[in-house]
Design a protein around this motif. Structure first.
Motif, PDB file in Angstrom:
ATOM      1  N   ASN A  61      53.311  40.083  24.265  1.00 25.14           N
ATOM      2  CA  ASN A  61      53.773  40.408  23.146  1.00 25.14           C
ATOM      3  C   ASN A  61      52.970  41.734  23.490  1.00 25.14           C
ATOM      4  N   ASN A  62      51.956  41.956  22.276  1.00 25.75           N
ATOM      5  CA  ASN A  62      51.179  42.772  22.510  1.00 25.75           C
ATOM      6  C   ASN A  62      50.576  43.677  22.951  1.00 25.75           C
ATOM      7  N   ALA A  63      50.927  43.284  24.087  1.00 24.71           N
ATOM      8  CA  ALA A  63      50.602  44.686  25.793  1.00 24.71           C
ATOM      9  C   ALA A  63      52.268  45.468  24.934  1.00 24.71           C
ATOM     10  N   ARG A  64      53.419  44.342  25.576  1.00 21.17           N
ATOM     11  CA  ARG A  64      54.548  45.356  25.016  1.00 21.17           C
ATOM     12  C   ARG A  64      54.555  46.458  24.301  1.00 21.17           C
ATOM     13  N   GLU A  65      54.265  46.098  22.716  1.00 20.53           N
ATOM     14  CA  GLU A  65      54.095  47.042  21.892  1.00 20.53           C
ATOM     15  C   GLU A  65      53.298  48.492  21.897  1.00 20.53           C
ATOM     16  N   ASN A  66      52.469  48.019  22.727  1.00 20.80           N
ATOM     17  CA  ASN A  66      51.046  49.297  23.178  1.00 20.80           C
ATOM     18  C   ASN A  66      51.632  49.805  24.500  1.00 20.80           C
ATOM     19  N   ASN A  67      52.740  49.834  25.265  1.00 20.91           N
ATOM     20  CA  ASN A  67      52.921  49.670  26.449  1.00 20.91           C
ATOM     21  C   ASN A  67      51.835  49.573  27.513  1.00 20.91           C
ATOM     22  N   VAL A  68      51.393  48.299  27.529  1.00 23.43           N
ATOM     23  CA  VAL A  68      50.347  48.435  28.598  1.00 23.43           C
ATOM     24  C   VAL A  68      51.293  47.116  29.425  1.00 23.43           C
ATOM     25  N   LYS A  69      50.931  47.206  30.587  1.00 22.01           N
ATOM     26  CA  LYS A  69      51.563  45.894  31.388  1.00 22.01           C
ATOM     27  C   LYS A  69      50.346  44.952  31.917  1.00 22.01           C
ATOM     28  N   VAL A  70      50.906  43.464  31.482  1.00 24.79           N
ATOM     29  CA  VAL A  70      50.181  42.504  32.146  1.00 24.79           C
ATOM     30  C   VAL A  70      50.475  41.634  33.067  1.00 24.79           C
ATOM     31  N   GLN A  71      49.530  41.236  33.920  1.00 24.35           N
ATOM     32  CA  GLN A  71      50.979  40.238  34.798  1.00 24.35           C
ATOM     33  C   GLN A  71      49.160  39.516  35.994  1.00 24.35           C
ATOM     34  N   ILE A  72      49.364  38.067  35.909  1.00 20.97           N
ATOM     35  CA  ILE A  72      48.732  37.092  36.596  1.00 20.97           C
ATOM     36  C   ILE A  72      49.350  38.047  37.895  1.00 20.97           C
ATOM     37  N   ILE A  73      48.192  37.996  38.481  1.00 15.37           N
ATOM     38  CA  ILE A  73      48.377  38.148  39.983  1.00 15.37           C
ATOM     39  C   ILE A  73      47.586  37.392  41.192  1.00 15.37           C
ATOM     40  N   LYS A  74      48.131  37.196  42.588  1.00 13.82           N
ATOM     41  CA  LYS A  74      46.877  36.885  43.289  1.00 13.82           C
ATOM     42  C   LYS A  74      46.279  38.106  43.548  1.00 13.82           C
ATOM     43  N   ASN A  75      44.883  37.204  43.907  1.00 14.54           N
ATOM     44  CA  ASN A  75      44.195  38.299  44.256  1.00 14.54           C
ATOM     45  C   ASN A  75      43.837  39.065  45.109  1.00 14.54           C
ATOM     46  N   THR A  76      44.730  38.165  46.504  1.00  9.01           N
ATOM     47  CA  THR A  76      44.157  39.163  47.922  1.00  9.01           C
ATOM     48  C   THR A  76      45.886  40.303  47.466  1.00  9.01           C
ATOM     49  N   LEU A  77      46.988  39.763  46.873  1.00 12.90           N
ATOM     50  CA  LEU A  77      48.149  40.844  46.937  1.00 12.90           C
ATOM     51  C   LEU A  77      47.571  41.804  45.814  1.00 12.90           C
ATOM     52  N   ALA A  78      46.786  41.722  44.901  1.00 14.10           N
ATOM     53  CA  ALA A  78      45.750  42.794  44.137  1.00 14.10           C
ATOM     54  C   ALA A  78      45.128  43.562  44.879  1.00 14.10           C
ATOM     55  N   ASN A  79      44.075  43.012  45.295  1.00 10.94           N
ATOM     56  CA  ASN A  79      43.370  43.818  46.032  1.00 10.94           C
ATOM     57  C   ASN A  79      43.611  44.460  47.294  1.00 10.94           C
ATOM     58  N   ILE A  80      44.592  44.162  47.903  1.00  8.79           N
ATOM     59  CA  ILE A  80      45.656  45.722  48.741  1.00  8.79           C
ATOM     60  C   ILE A  80      46.400  46.031  47.981  1.00  8.79           C
ATOM     61  N   ALA A  81      46.796  45.909  46.901  1.00  7.71           N
ATOM     62  CA  ALA A  81      47.869  46.951  46.501  1.00  7.71           C
ATOM     63  C   ALA A  81      47.016  48.462  45.528  1.00  7.71           C
ATOM     64  N   LEU A  82      45.670  47.314  45.323  1.00  9.17           N
ATOM     65  CA  LEU A  82      44.055  48.391  44.701  1.00  9.17           C
ATOM     66  C   LEU A  82      43.921  49.035  45.829  1.00  9.17           C
ATOM     67  N   ASN A  83      43.893  48.779  46.987  1.00  8.80           N
ATOM     68  CA  ASN A  83      43.384  49.583  48.106  1.00  8.80           C
ATOM     69  C   ASN A  83      44.000  50.489  48.310  1.00  8.80           C
ATOM     70  N   ASN A  84      45.638  50.092  48.558  1.00  9.60           N
ATOM     71  CA  ASN A  84      46.441  51.408  48.887  1.00  9.60           C
ATOM     72  C   ASN A  84      46.627  52.539  47.644  1.00  9.60           C
ATOM     73  N   SER A  85      46.625  52.230  46.471  1.00  7.75           N
ATOM     74  CA  SER A  85      46.216  53.073  45.290  1.00  7.75           C
ATOM     75  C   SER A  85      45.340  53.672  45.140  1.00  7.75           C
ATOM     76  N   GLY A  86      44.509  53.734  45.909  1.00  5.66           N
ATOM     77  CA  GLY A  86      42.790  54.201  45.886  1.00  5.66           C
ATOM     78  C   GLY A  86      42.446  53.840  45.131  1.00  5.66           C
ATOM     79  N   LYS A  87      42.428  52.976  44.638  1.00  2.00           N
ATOM     80  CA  LYS A  87      41.273  52.416  44.167  1.00  2.00           C
ATOM     81  C   LYS A  87      40.673  51.363  44.454  1.00  2.00           C
ATOM     82  N   THR A  88      39.112  51.654  44.641  1.00  2.00           N
ATOM     83  CA  THR A  88      38.951  50.710  45.372  1.00  2.00           C
ATOM     84  C   THR A  88      37.247  50.027  44.236  1.00  2.00           C
ATOM     85  N   GLY A  89      36.556  49.385  45.360  1.00  2.00           N
ATOM     86  CA  GLY A  89      35.053  48.896  44.266  1.00  2.00           C
ATOM     87  C   GLY A  89      35.248  47.751  43.656  1.00  2.00           C
TER      88      GLY A  89
END
Length: 159
Positions: free
Chosen positions: A41-69
């Motif tokens: 709720n606090n995040a929604r008020e501040n236009n921030v997204k919150v999600q619990i994501i499996k690490n493997t899926l998040a890692n693939i999405a981060l690498n594909n978007s150029g945010k590595t490390g």
């Protein structure tokens, strides 16, 4: 979760991560659902997204978007948004009030950032606060000039 659902989730996350200025990874182990809902709720008020994501899926999405490390371990909750100050403030404020919530790492300004940088960003004033401060600085000489003129007028009237 089927393979096609995973591909959909990765594509959606990749799209979101590409436009995000800050991605903060936090540990939420032991937090109640009520507390997580409070964070959302606090995040929604501040236009921030919150999600619990499996690490493997998040890692693939981060690498594909150029945010590595980012090193992703254990259970994580991800906070991201276009305004890095808002994301940092939401995470830092929630961490202050909840012992079981910990900021682990972040991706800010195109590089991996530590907890200290996230907390330093959280202490900075937001864009609107900076604009208000600048407006006060610009307004001060005019206000002082009118106060001086008014005082001079009152002095002349008493004489």
């Amino acid at each position: 979760m089927t393979r096609s659902e995973k591909v959909e989730v990765i594509a959606k996350l990749e799209e979101n991560f590409k436009v995000s200025e800050a991605i903060i990874v936090c540990d939420y182990k032991g937090l109640s659902t009520k507390k997580l809902e409070e964070l959302r709720n606090n995040a929604r008020e501040n236009n921030v997204k919150v999600q619990i994501i499996k690490n493997t899926l998040a890692n693939i999405a981060l690498n594909n978007s150029g945010k590595t490390g980012l090193v992703l371990k254990d259970t994580n909750i991800y906070l991201w948004g276009e305004d890095q100050l808002s994301v940092s403030k939401v995470a830092a404020k929630f961490e202050e009030n909840n012992d079981k919530f910990q900021i682990k790492t972040a991706f800010v300004d195109g590089e991996v950032a530590d907890v200290a940088k996230v907390k330093a960003l959280a202490k900075m004033p937001s864009r609107n606060e900076l604009l208000a401060m600048l407006l006060q600085v610009w307004k001060a000489p005019i206000a002082n000039f009118t106060i001086g003129l008014n005082a001079l007028k009152n002095k002349k009237e008493t004489e």
